[in-house]
Design a protein around this motif. Structure first.
Motif, PDB file in Angstrom:
ATOM      1  N   GLU A 130      -5.051 -12.073  -1.585  1.00 15.89           N
ATOM      2  CA  GLU A 130      -4.137 -10.974  -1.959  1.00 15.89           C
ATOM      3  C   GLU A 130      -4.893 -10.028  -2.882  1.00 15.89           C
ATOM      4  O   GLU A 130      -5.226 -10.390  -4.007  1.00 15.89           O
TER       5      GLU A 130
ATOM      6  N   ASN B 214      -3.950  -2.104  -9.999  1.00 12.76           N
ATOM      7  CA  ASN B 214      -2.694  -1.452  -9.610  1.00 12.76           C
ATOM      8  C   ASN B 214      -1.670  -1.455 -10.737  1.00 12.76           C
ATOM      9  O   ASN B 214      -1.780  -2.214 -11.697  1.00 12.76           O
TER      10      ASN B 214
ATOM     11  N   GLY C 254      -1.296  -7.362  -5.172  1.00 16.11           N
ATOM     12  CA  GLY C 254       0.121  -7.649  -5.314  1.00 16.11           C
ATOM     13  C   GLY C 254       0.647  -6.693  -6.371  1.00 16.11           C
ATOM     14  O   GLY C 254      -0.052  -6.363  -7.340  1.00 16.11           O
TER      15      GLY C 254
ATOM     16  N   LEU D  49       0.831  -1.213   0.000  1.00 18.15           N
ATOM     17  CA  LEU D  49       0.000   0.000   0.000  1.00 18.15           C
ATOM     18  C   LEU D  49       0.865   1.263   0.000  1.00 18.15           C
ATOM     19  O   LEU D  49       0.575   2.240  -0.703  1.00 18.15           O
TER      20      LEU D  49
ATOM     21  N   HIS E  69      -8.116  -1.996   0.032  1.00 16.95           N
ATOM     22  CA  HIS E  69      -6.963  -2.860  -0.268  1.00 16.95           C
ATOM     23  C   HIS E  69      -7.053  -4.234   0.372  1.00 16.95           C
ATOM     24  O   HIS E  69      -6.065  -4.980   0.334  1.00 16.95           O
TER      25      HIS E  69
HETATM   26  C1  26Q Z   1      -4.615  -0.778  10.004  1.00 16.19           C
HETATM   27  C2  26Q Z   1      -5.040  -0.457  11.275  1.00 16.19           C
HETATM   28  C3  26Q Z   1      -4.132  -0.222  12.295  1.00 16.19           C
HETATM   29  C4  26Q Z   1      -2.772  -0.305  12.014  1.00 16.19           C
HETATM   30  C5  26Q Z   1      -2.350  -0.614  10.749  1.00 16.19           C
HETATM   31  C6  26Q Z   1      -3.262  -0.856   9.730  1.00 16.19           C
HETATM   32  C7  26Q Z   1      -2.789  -1.198   8.376  1.00 16.19           C
HETATM   33  C8  26Q Z   1      -1.622  -0.643   7.863  1.00 16.19           C
HETATM   34  C9  26Q Z   1      -1.174  -0.981   6.602  1.00 16.19           C
HETATM   35  C10 26Q Z   1      -3.494  -2.085   7.596  1.00 16.19           C
HETATM   36  C11 26Q Z   1      -3.043  -2.409   6.316  1.00 16.19           C
HETATM   37  C12 26Q Z   1      -1.876  -1.852   5.810  1.00 16.19           C
HETATM   38  C13 26Q Z   1      -1.346  -2.177   4.494  1.00 16.19           C
HETATM   39  C14 26Q Z   1      -1.948  -2.952   3.621  1.00 16.19           C
HETATM   40  C15 26Q Z   1      -1.354  -3.290   2.316  1.00 16.19           C
HETATM   41  O1  26Q Z   1      -0.188  -3.058   2.064  1.00 16.19           O
HETATM   42  N1  26Q Z   1      -2.159  -3.874   1.425  1.00 16.19           N
HETATM   43  C16 26Q Z   1      -1.669  -4.243   0.107  1.00 16.19           C
HETATM   44  O2  26Q Z   1      -1.959  -3.176  -0.783  1.00 16.19           O
HETATM   45  C17 26Q Z   1      -1.364  -3.395  -2.050  1.00 16.19           C
HETATM   46  C18 26Q Z   1      -1.626  -2.171  -2.903  1.00 16.19           C
HETATM   47  O3  26Q Z   1      -2.956  -2.117  -3.287  1.00 16.19           O
HETATM   48  C19 26Q Z   1      -1.914  -4.661  -2.696  1.00 16.19           C
HETATM   49  O4  26Q Z   1      -1.204  -4.894  -3.877  1.00 16.19           O
HETATM   50  C20 26Q Z   1      -1.759  -5.860  -1.750  1.00 16.19           C
HETATM   51  O5  26Q Z   1      -2.402  -6.990  -2.289  1.00 16.19           O
HETATM   52  C21 26Q Z   1      -2.347  -5.517  -0.388  1.00 16.19           C
HETATM   53  O6  26Q Z   1      -2.101  -6.565   0.527  1.00 16.19           O
END
Ligand code: 26Q
Length: 824
Positions: free
Chosen positions: A663, A471, A666, A125, A363
């Protein structure tokens, strides 16, 4: 009159050297006699920074003057990596600088390596947000990123005795890319109470008062586009106590210590990036970060809008705000609050503006990752926002009731408030309700959210509110910068580097798939990249790997759903097979290097166990004389953006093997294929669209499909669970202690054998092993393999983040580029 004084930076090698040296001697106050690589980096960075800054200022002026709609990308994460190489490639004077540095006695790559990664993100993300900034600038969109200026980025990972150890990433010691704007501040309120009264006309007025104030200070970083003068802005907020450095009342009354303590408490808000990427743990400080950042950013956006003196109904014609996941969802009630409490708009008028302004990108469908905040916590920290959320919910539920009077359970299902103990606010629902468009990040994922977590909302709003934007990745960093030789080879065939800004023209490369010279060079480049990674592995892990072996790479955050455990169980299976072979049989084995990398969230015990198992397997296998070069197992410490730039170009096969449907997209899958690697993957996320583009014959798909996952899980519990016999043999070896104390790994094994195998490792194991066997055979036919890789590269044009940004601009933001007068 000022024009003749305006700066222009360097144009020639000598001018570059003069600028770099001037910065070393004056900006850094260092003598040239002890000019080391770090000083050379600093001088180079500052020289290029000067050039960026000039275009940056002009771009901001141009965008203000153009008076067009701007995009604001709200993301708590921007995984930028290093900036110098990017700046040089975009400004276009890297060769001049290289020659200049050589004169001074330095090699460009050593100088580049001095820079620390800006690691303000966890994984996909955050990196997506960084690629989007690159594309927004390259395509000349007037756009700003907003985030927090964390003092500590994602932790540095060290591997000690096979275990992950987290080390703080204090990255701001020297950061030439940021500009403090001490004059750009916003006071943000927390806690306090809401006082209600009626004004003369009988209108209800709400005043949020008696709160605690924390000040947000802006730090800006320039974001240069490629082959354009457009240089956009990334604004990071830093928190500090609102009373400034000296609280005289407290100081004078002897409460100096208390004053300093208050200051530190305020500074804590932007101190650290939360290292979870998949679990919402409901921490108060995280909520404070989210509000602090949303409030500061919205104040800034509204302030800019108000300068234009336009009517409020024009706000959505001037401003598009994209929410990167639910992390910035508080921006929705915050804008509503500004409009009704501070600007005096009626509820309905304000709400129409809010909905027209926001777009929300989802996401994940994993339930444990969906954000919820407890009502008591919100009541305490943001009392006025909680009231507004309740009002939004009331209006929404009344609308649903009117339109679906027969569906009696609907109201409870779609309510923003979950009726649990304590009550919880479902942030994803609030984000859907407060936005005009909701998008997933790959086709399968966008379909899944419509049939699972947002099913009811599709009924309520109709299907058009939900859309897909698959993406993409920036080819500037992930091809041109990470793999300069391949980029140059492609440019030589396509007639220049323009393809980097129109990646669909890559398809022209397919015409050269039978060109002998081209094939030879393509193959040589891959080999050279593998040699480079081999040297890196030798240096970091002390293991000699054969660059002619098949390099099999899985680098991404450690998570059960991503199934690094499936990979390492497959490696163990391979090891056991080799151990059983006669010398004759061994001669037929395709040598392989299995490479892993990725961080586990510090509290994610199972993910850490997998890291430990990989390291233990490596220790045993790499030292086993029976195996030799046939198999090596490597765990690369501290995977991050700059390491990805070395690792990705060196792969033959990379693994994208998540349980189908888990996923969202990715993005590293795209990076690997673009760099001439093939993929082993499940029918999940963007793998499906990569298959559509490159052709089924050029990808190795395996495993169960997402539509069958639910039934399989059900069967594990209510029918018999049949452990795959090959996997059983792997588990026996683990239990016998072949890889050290078996007790360490019992939970990992038991999770599959006794606890339902939620991620379907056993169900997919045979299919995975069979497919790896196919890969071994395919790799032996080097000519066919090469054809597959070249063909795949030429068909990756769709996955440029430029394509995504144009889709967002057209379908969601309704913004147009602002072209600089002359390009280049
Ligand atoms: C939420 C609440 C409290 C603390 C942290 C979070 C949190 C932080 C980061 C929850 C999720 C994330 C990151 C998620 C992430 O990286 N998702 C990915 O996003 C990519 C871009 O769209 C996708 O390609 C991936 O499949 C997905 O896993």
């Amino acid at each position: 009159a000022w024009k003749k004084f305006s700066a222009k930076g360097f144009e020639t090698k000598d001018e570059f050297e003069a600028e770099a040296v001037r910065h070393i001697e004056t900006t850094l106050a260092r003598s040239l006699f002890n000019c080391d690589e770090f000083a050379a980096y600093a001088g180079t960075a500052l020289a290029f920074r000067d050039r960026l800054v000039i275009e940056w200022n002009k771009t901001q002026q141009r965008h203000t003057f153009a008076d067009q709609k701007r995009v604001y990308y709200l993301s708590l994460e921007f995984l930028m990596g290093r900036a110098l190489d990017n700046a040089m490639l975009n400004v276009g004077m890297k060769d001049i600088a290289k020659d200049g540095l050589a004169d001074l006695g330095f090699r460009m790559e050593d100088v580049i390596a001095q820079e620390r990664d800006a690691a303000l993100g966890n994984g996909g993300l955050g990196r997506l947000a960084a690629c989007f900034l690159d594309s927004l600038a390259t395509l000349n969109y007037p756009a700003w990123g907003y985030a927090l200026r964390y003092r500590y980025g994602i932790f540095r990972q060290e591997i000690v005795d096979g275990y992950q150890v987290e080390v703080p990433d204090y990255w701001l010691d020297f950061n030439p890319w940021e500009f403090p704007r001490h004059d750009v501040t916003v006071d943000v309120q927390f806690y306090g109470n809401v006082r209600k009264y009626q004004d003369q006309s009988g209108k209800q007025i709400s005043v949020w008062e008696n709160g605690e104030i924390v000040t947000a200070v802006a730090y800006d970083a320039p974001i240069p586009g490629n082959a354009t003068k457009t240089t956009n802005n990334l604004r990071l907020w830093s928190s500090k106590a609102s009373h400034g450095e000296f609280d005289f009342t407290k100081f004078n009354s002897g409460e100096y210590e208390q004053s300093v303590a208050d200051q530190q408490r305020a500074e804590t808000i932007s101190a650290v990036l939360y290292p979870n990427d998949s679990l919402d743990r409901g921490k108060e400080l995280r909520l404070k970060q989210q509000y602090f950042w949303c409030a500061a950013s919205l104040f800034d956006i509204v302030r800019r809008f108000k300068k234009s003196k336009k009517a409020w109904k024009d706000f959505p014609n001037q401003v598009a705000i994209q929410l990167n996941d639910t992390h910035p969802t508080l921006a929705i009630p915050e804008l509503q609050r500004i409009l009704i409490d501070q600007e005096g708009l009626e509820w309905d008028e304000a709400w129409a503006i809010v909905q027209a302004t926001f777009g929300y990108t989802n996401h994940t469908v994993l339930p444990e990752a969906l954000e919820k905040w407890s009502v008591p916590l919100l009541q305490h920290l943001l009392p006025r926002h909680l009231q507004i959320i309740y009002d939004i919910n009331l209006q929404f539920l009344q609308y649903v009731e009117r339109n679906f009077p027969k569906d009696r359970d609907m109201l409870g299902r779609v309510s923003i408030i979950e009726e649990s103990q304590p009550k919880m606010v479902r942030m994803a629902y609030l984000a859907v309700i407060g936005s005009h468009k909701v998008n997933g990040v790959a086709e399968l994922h966008s379909d899944l959210i419509k049939t699972t977590i947002f099913k009811d909302f599709v009924k309520i709003y109709g299907p058009d509110k939900f859309t897909n934007v698959t993406n993409g990745i920036t080819p500037r960093r992930w091809l041109h910068q990470a793999n300069p030789r391949l980029s140059e080879l492609i440019a030589s065939k396509l007639g220049g580097f323009e393809y980097l800004n129109d990646l669909t023209t890559l398809h022209k490369l397919e015409a050269f798939v039978d060109d002998k010279e081209f094939r030879k060079e393509f193959q040589e480049i891959k080999y050279a990249n593998k040699v480079r990674l081999s040297q890196y592995i030798k240096e970091k892990n002390g293991v000699a790997v054969n660059p002619a072996a098949l390099f099999d790479i899985q680098v991404k955050r450690m998570h059960e759903y991503k199934r690094q455990q499936l990979n390492i169980f497959g490696v163990i299976h391979r090891y056991l097979e080799i151990k059983d072979m006669t010398p004759e049989e061994k001669k037929k084995v395709q040598p392989r290097v299995s490479i892993f990398g990725g961080k586990a969230a510090p509290g994610y015990w199972m993910a850490k166990t997998v890291i430990h198992l990989i390291n233990q397997v490596g220790k045993v296998v790499n030292a086993d004389k029976d195996v030799g070069d046939l198999l090596k197992v490597i765990f690369l410490e501290d995977y991050n953006v700059s390491k990805a730039e070395i690792i990705i170009p060196a792969s033959d096969i990379s693994e994208h093997i998540s349980t189908a449907g888990t996923e969202a997209s990715g993005t590293s899958n795209m990076k690997f294929v673009l760099n001439g690697g093939l993929i082993i993957g499940t029918c999940d996320g963007a793998n499906i669209e990569i298959t559509r583009e490159v052709g089924e014959e050029n990808i190795f798909l395996f495993g169960n499909l997402s539509e069958d996952v639910e039934d399989l899980r059900h069967a594990h519990y209510y029918e018999e669970f049949n452990l795959d016999p090959m996997l059983d043999r792997v588990f026996t070896a683990i239990r016998e202690g072949v890889f050290g104390d078996a007790g360490q790994f019992s939970a990992l094994v038991d999770g599959i054998v006794d606890h339902g195998d939620y991620y379907l490792v056993s169900d997919d194991f045979k299919s995975y092993v069979d497919t790896q066997r196919l890969i071994d055979e395919a790799y032996k036919k080097q000519d066919e393999w090469l054809t597959k890789t070249i063909t795949s590269v030429s068909r990756m044009g769709f996955f440029s983040s430029d394509r995504c940004i144009d889709e967002y601009a057209e379908m969601i933001w309704n913004v147009e580029p602002v072209k600089p007068q002359t390009n280049g």
